[in-house]
Design an enzyme around this catalytic site. Sequence first.
Site, short mmCIF file in Angstrom:
data_model
loop_
_atom_site.label_atom_id
_atom_site.label_comp_id
_atom_site.label_asym_id
_atom_site.label_seq_id
_atom_site.Cartn_x
_atom_site.Cartn_y
_atom_site.Cartn_z
CB ILE A 59 -3.10 -9.15 2.71
CG1 ILE A 59 -2.45 -9.46 1.36
CG2 ILE A 59 -4.26 -8.20 2.55
CD1 ILE A 59 -3.39 -10.15 0.36
CB SER A 60 2.35 -7.05 2.45
OG SER A 60 2.87 -7.47 3.67
CB SER A 61 1.28 -2.56 -0.03
OG SER A 61 1.65 -2.07 -1.30
#
Length: 211
Positions: A59-61
């Site tokens: 899950i991206s920043s």
Amino acid sequence: MIKARQRQNLVVEIEKHFPLDDHVREAFLAVDRETFVPSQFKHLSYQLEALPLAASQWISSPLTVAKMTQHLELEGVDSVLEVGCGSGYQAAILSKICRRVFTIERIDELLKEAKSRFAALEMNNIITRFDDGQRGWKQYAPFERILFSATAKEIPEVLFEQLAEGGILVAPVEEAENYHIITRYYKKNGRITSETIEQCLFVPVLDGTQK
């Protein structure tokens, strides 16, 4: 109250690095990131870091999600296609700005989890598909905006075909090994032009689907 304060703190942290447009800020204030984070990492939900997901994905920043969202120039946009649903957090943010969000995921396990989150949050304007997103979604094309949530060496021509006239496509493009650049493409008079924005790091786009 606690969650609202966590969302506000997250926006403050993002804006230390990247000033947000009002509509992007409002979207981040409306979505609880912890809903999209695996249980063992819930305590890290509101920090500016990427977190592991199932199937060796991430899950991206929140900072990256904010940048990709803002680079799409979404104000007043009706339809956006996302290639790579992942946890669903990026699609959830998009759903607070656009009328319709179409998101494609190639890993069945991830898509099922994302769909259950969307249903629980009553995000009824997100339409999902299990497929290789590099093929796009011809049924609902053209899209005003297209977002790649994984690094590609080059953008498939079919996606430019499915991009509306005057539309924008944003993608992390692999210029060299471990060197990815957020790139914004414009479609004007049927021609594609591009500009590079900044360095980034994403998981690579993969072919086919995974049950």
